[in-house]
Design a protein around this motif. Structure first.
Motif, PDB file in Angstrom:
ATOM      1  N   PHE A 121     104.679 -24.618  92.118  1.00  0.00           N
ATOM      2  CA  PHE A 121     104.401 -23.329  92.746  1.00  0.00           C
ATOM      3  C   PHE A 121     103.761 -23.479  94.126  1.00  0.00           C
ATOM      4  CE2 PHE A 121     101.377 -19.719  93.365  1.00  0.00           C
ATOM      5  CZ  PHE A 121     102.329 -18.819  93.792  1.00  0.00           C
ATOM      6  N   GLN A 122     102.607 -24.124  94.212  1.00  0.00           N
ATOM      7  CA  GLN A 122     102.021 -24.442  95.509  1.00  0.00           C
ATOM      8  C   GLN A 122     101.234 -25.746  95.371  1.00  0.00           C
ATOM      9  OE1 GLN A 122      97.875 -22.087  95.806  1.00  0.00           O
ATOM     10  NE2 GLN A 122      99.575 -20.758  96.282  1.00  0.00           N
ATOM     11  N   PRO A 123     100.901 -26.403  96.508  1.00  0.00           N
ATOM     12  CA  PRO A 123     100.192 -27.682  96.408  1.00  0.00           C
ATOM     13  C   PRO A 123      98.935 -27.566  95.544  1.00  0.00           C
ATOM     14  CG  PRO A 123     100.933 -27.347  98.649  1.00  0.00           C
ATOM     15  CD  PRO A 123     101.236 -26.067  97.903  1.00  0.00           C
ATOM     16  N   GLY A 124      98.815 -28.456  94.565  1.00  0.00           N
ATOM     17  CA  GLY A 124      97.622 -28.489  93.719  1.00  0.00           C
ATOM     18  C   GLY A 124      97.605 -27.476  92.595  1.00  0.00           C
ATOM     19  N   PHE A 125      98.661 -26.670  92.468  1.00  0.00           N
ATOM     20  CA  PHE A 125      98.685 -25.661  91.396  1.00  0.00           C
ATOM     21  C   PHE A 125      99.161 -26.310  90.102  1.00  0.00           C
ATOM     22  CE2 PHE A 125     100.070 -22.236  88.744  1.00  0.00           C
ATOM     23  CZ  PHE A 125      99.250 -21.167  89.060  1.00  0.00           C
ATOM     24  N   ALA A 126      98.275 -26.318  89.088  1.00  0.00           N
ATOM     25  CA  ALA A 126      98.591 -26.953  87.812  1.00  0.00           C
ATOM     26  C   ALA A 126      98.828 -25.886  86.748  1.00  0.00           C
ATOM     27  CB  ALA A 126      97.450 -27.861  87.392  1.00  0.00           C
ATOM     28  N   TYR A 127      99.901 -26.057  85.998  1.00  0.00           N
ATOM     29  CA  TYR A 127     100.166 -25.194  84.844  1.00  0.00           C
ATOM     30  C   TYR A 127      99.408 -25.786  83.658  1.00  0.00           C
ATOM     31  CZ  TYR A 127     103.920 -22.991  87.514  1.00  0.00           C
ATOM     32  OH  TYR A 127     104.639 -22.296  88.461  1.00  0.00           O
ATOM     33  N   LEU A 128      98.460 -25.005  83.090  1.00  0.00           N
ATOM     34  CA  LEU A 128      97.625 -25.495  82.001  1.00  0.00           C
ATOM     35  C   LEU A 128      98.145 -24.965  80.679  1.00  0.00           C
ATOM     36  CD1 LEU A 128      94.098 -25.011  83.655  1.00  0.00           C
ATOM     37  CD2 LEU A 128      95.589 -27.025  83.685  1.00  0.00           C
ATOM     38  N   ASP A 129      98.413 -25.899  79.782  1.00  0.00           N
ATOM     39  CA  ASP A 129      98.959 -25.592  78.465  1.00  0.00           C
ATOM     40  C   ASP A 129      97.801 -25.477  77.485  1.00  0.00           C
ATOM     41  OD1 ASP A 129     101.144 -25.459  76.556  1.00  0.00           O
ATOM     42  OD2 ASP A 129     100.452 -27.415  75.869  1.00  0.00           O
ATOM     43  N   GLY A 130      97.930 -24.575  76.500  1.00  0.00           N
ATOM     44  CA  GLY A 130      96.907 -24.469  75.471  1.00  0.00           C
ATOM     45  C   GLY A 130      96.200 -23.125  75.449  1.00  0.00           C
ATOM     46  N   LEU A 131      96.739 -22.138  76.170  1.00  0.00           N
ATOM     47  CA  LEU A 131      96.145 -20.794  76.161  1.00  0.00           C
ATOM     48  C   LEU A 131      96.313 -20.187  74.770  1.00  0.00           C
ATOM     49  CD1 LEU A 131      94.925 -18.550  78.056  1.00  0.00           C
ATOM     50  CD2 LEU A 131      97.274 -17.674  78.251  1.00  0.00           C
ATOM     51  N   PRO A 132      95.214 -19.702  74.160  1.00  0.00           N
ATOM     52  CA  PRO A 132      95.350 -19.071  72.839  1.00  0.00           C
ATOM     53  C   PRO A 132      96.410 -17.958  72.876  1.00  0.00           C
ATOM     54  CG  PRO A 132      93.020 -19.341  73.396  1.00  0.00           C
ATOM     55  CD  PRO A 132      93.809 -19.729  74.617  1.00  0.00           C
ATOM     56  N   ALA A 133      97.224 -17.891  71.817  1.00  0.00           N
ATOM     57  CA  ALA A 133      98.399 -16.994  71.819  1.00  0.00           C
ATOM     58  C   ALA A 133      98.019 -15.553  72.118  1.00  0.00           C
ATOM     59  CB  ALA A 133      99.121 -17.101  70.477  1.00  0.00           C
ATOM     60  N   GLU A 134      96.844 -15.106  71.627  1.00  0.00           N
ATOM     61  CA  GLU A 134      96.493 -13.696  71.814  1.00  0.00           C
ATOM     62  C   GLU A 134      96.179 -13.375  73.282  1.00  0.00           C
ATOM     63  OE1 GLU A 134      94.899 -15.935  70.079  1.00  0.00           O
ATOM     64  OE2 GLU A 134      92.724 -15.870  70.423  1.00  0.00           O
ATOM     65  N   LEU A 135      95.981 -14.403  74.088  1.00  0.00           N
ATOM     66  CA  LEU A 135      95.689 -14.170  75.507  1.00  0.00           C
ATOM     67  C   LEU A 135      96.937 -14.258  76.386  1.00  0.00           C
ATOM     68  CD1 LEU A 135      92.285 -16.069  76.020  1.00  0.00           C
ATOM     69  CD2 LEU A 135      92.715 -13.750  75.193  1.00  0.00           C
ATOM     70  N   HIS A 136      98.090 -14.613  75.785  1.00  0.00           N
ATOM     71  CA  HIS A 136      99.324 -14.645  76.573  1.00  0.00           C
ATOM     72  C   HIS A 136      99.558 -13.250  77.158  1.00  0.00           C
ATOM     73  CE1 HIS A 136     101.203 -18.316  74.275  1.00  0.00           C
ATOM     74  NE2 HIS A 136      99.969 -18.533  74.683  1.00  0.00           N
ATOM     75  N   THR A 137      99.777 -13.190  78.462  1.00  0.00           N
ATOM     76  CA  THR A 137      99.928 -11.907  79.156  1.00  0.00           C
ATOM     77  C   THR A 137     101.044 -12.045  80.176  1.00  0.00           C
ATOM     78  OG1 THR A 137      97.511 -11.701  79.005  1.00  0.00           O
ATOM     79  CG2 THR A 137      98.670 -10.111  80.418  1.00  0.00           C
ATOM     80  N   PRO A 138     102.046 -11.141  80.149  1.00  0.00           N
ATOM     81  CA  PRO A 138     103.143 -11.281  81.108  1.00  0.00           C
ATOM     82  C   PRO A 138     102.639 -11.235  82.550  1.00  0.00           C
ATOM     83  CG  PRO A 138     103.541  -9.462  79.567  1.00  0.00           C
ATOM     84  CD  PRO A 138     102.163  -9.960  79.299  1.00  0.00           C
TER      85      PRO A 138
END
Lengths: 216, 315
Positions: free
Chosen positions: A135-152
């Motif tokens: 996406f942009q320099p240094g932008f990390a996609y972090l895995d492990g967000l609790p399912a109830e916090l998934h937000t479009p």
């Protein structure tokens, strides 16, 4: 079966497939994020001649060569990344202090059917793994967000999000390293510098690292 | 002192070299000249190393004044371009793909591209801005590299390095330069070609496509021409590394050809990619241009790329 003495295969029955991508790249496809990280770490540690870039993906590693690779280079990648031999190396662990209370925290709470405090508590309690950068320099996609916090992602991206914004986009959470446009839901901010091109290690997070958020 | 002063910046002029190797792991786009071969050609014309930094011009070029006390040799490759030297009140026409000299106080005026979109200006000694993460290329997304990580503005001073080599004695003729015909770009199958209908590549090649106005160095957006239908089967994938010239097909069916400033990972399926030999044609596409695709084999694409490399001026 198991590899050499003392080595513990992490992915005994998994598949890996190497496919050419045009004249100068190939894509190693594996079946999990962990296998992608293991293959990425293994390929980084090898001295593969003529490699220009290695890019970790969610289920893959892209190998970009400076010139058209020959068959022996492709075979070297295949033999180094035999899924029966790959092992997960622990990454570094980062603790990031967050001032929770971004402009979309109420939206995230409403969708989750939780109180604001509860969203904050659950976001800060989870341990995340750096999946890949983009996406942009240094932008990390972090895995492990609790399912109830998934937000479009927001229907309309904001034209300008401040650097250090902590946000949720779909199943991912992350921190915007620099000011810029973005469509994720803002739930807080941090003073951590995620990206600085003048540092020896410009990027704070690398694929496979663990991240925890702490309430500031 | 060797320096060029930017009197007029042009539409979008950036410092570029051959891009940042091993930077994708930091989420940094590789960047660099959209057509690296054309920049290499321009560099050889003035006696530079292939990876010296030059300027990438877009549609309307800059006006540059030699602000130093030495003559500076320069050459332009890429699109046909109107260019002239302003010397003692006179405007002397110059040729593309041939080295020319800019004396102290003289100005190089680069007008508009005559067909095509981008050009690459090399100067003997190279644009000597600091290396950032191994490259002098402008990283707009990270706001570093080049001059302040941005396109040039009037008043910028470009430091020029010391001359290393001697200029080429011959010019450059790109075997795959744009002609008056509709450009036809060779296609190779992309990593997700199997996840589309079997005739997807045929459909990509059957109809002409038009370049959308929302196209830049991140990606060239295409739309079907004359009411033809968009591609079917576009979908998301687990995000993976992207390559220059890869063709993403999002669910709306309008393909995006990825450029040098693309995000390093992307989550749209890529059924095809543009052959390396035709990256110059890709870089030449301006909004409204019509183009076609034709399928090629890997062997054919490698041979075409070799043909373009072999046509470079000798070092």
């Amino acid at each position: 079966m198991a590899g050499a003495r003392g080595r513990r295969p992490a992915f005994p029955s998994r598949r890996a497939e190497l496919r050419r991508v045009g004249e100068w790249a190939c894509l190693l496809e594996v079946e999990s994020l962990e296998a992608a990280h293991a293959a990425y770490a293994t390929l980084r540690s090898l001295d593969l001649g003529g490699v220009r870039d290695l890019v970790a993906g969610a289920r893959s590693v892209l190998v970009v060569f400076a010139e058209t690779p020959d068959e022996s280079a492709l075979r070297a990648i295949e033999s180094a990344t035999d899924p029966r031999e790959l092992r997960v190396e622990p990454g570094r662990t980062h603790e990031i202090a967050v001032r929770y209370g971004g402009s979309d925290l109420d939206d995230v709470a409403r969708r989750a059917g939780l109180a604001r405090n509860e969203v904050v508590r659950r976001h800060a309690e989870a341990t995340y793994r750096v999946a890949f950068l983009g996406f942009q320099p240094g932008f990390a996609y972090l895995d492990g967000l609790p399912a109830e916090l998934h937000t479009p992602r927001r229907a309309t991206p904001r034209p300008c999000i401040p650097a250090g914004s902590v946000a949720i986009g779909g199943e991912w959470t992350g921190v915007y390293p620099a000011e810029g446009p973005g469509g994720w839901n803002l739930i807080g901010s941090t003073d951590a510098v995620l990206f600085d091109p003048s540092r020896d290690a410009p990027c704070l997070f690398a694929p496979g690292d663990l991240v925890r958020f702490r309430i500031a | 002192m060797r320096a060029l002063c930017v009197r007029r910046p042009g539409a979008r002029t950036t410092v570029e070299d051959l891009g940042r190797a091993d930077a994708a792991r930091h989420g940094i786009p590789p960047g660099g000249a959209f057509d690296g071969i054309a920049l290499r050609a321009a560099n050889r014309l003035v006696g530079n190393r292939d990876d010296a930094a030059g300027l990438e011009l877009t549609l309307l070029g800059p006006e540059l004044e030699n602000a130093g006390d030495e003559t500076i040799l320069a050459a332009l490759a890429g699109a046909p371009w109107g260019l002239e030297l302003l010397r003692a009140g006179e405007a002397l026409p110059l040729e593309v793909a041939r080295p020319f000299a800019i004396g102290p106080g003289e100005r190089l005026r680069l007008g508009a591209a005559r067909g095509g979109l981008r050009g690459w200006l090399a100067v003997a000694g190279g644009v000597d801005v600091p290396l950032v993460l191994g490259s002098r290329a402008t990283c707009a997304a990270g706001r570093f590299g080049g001059i302040g990580g941005r396109a040039l503005v009037a008043g910028d001073l470009l430091p020029i390095g010391a001359v290393e080599g001697s200029p080429a004695s011959v010019g450059w003729r790109d075997p795959f330069a744009r002609t008056d015909d509709v450009p036809c770009l060779a296609l190779l199958p992309g990593p997700q070609v199997d996840r589309f209908a079997a005739d997807l590549l045929e459909r990509l090649c059957a109809a002409p496509w038009e370049v959308d106005a929302a196209s830049d160095r991140v990606g060239i957006r295409l739309r079907p021409r004359d009411g033809a239908s968009p591609l079917e089967g576009g979908h998301g994938i687990p995000p993976e590394g992207t390559t220059l010239g890869a063709i993403q097909v999002p669910p709306d069916g309008a393909p995006i050809v990825l450029g040098p400033d693309r995000p390093v990972t992307g989550g749209y399926a890529k059924p095809a990619l543009v052959a390396r030999a035709h990256l110059g044609l890709l870089a030449s596409l301006r909004p409204g241009d019509v183009l076609r695709f034709a399928q090629a084999t890997l062997e054919r694409a490698v041979a075409l790329a070799r043909e373009r490399l072999d046509a470079l001026p000798p070092r």
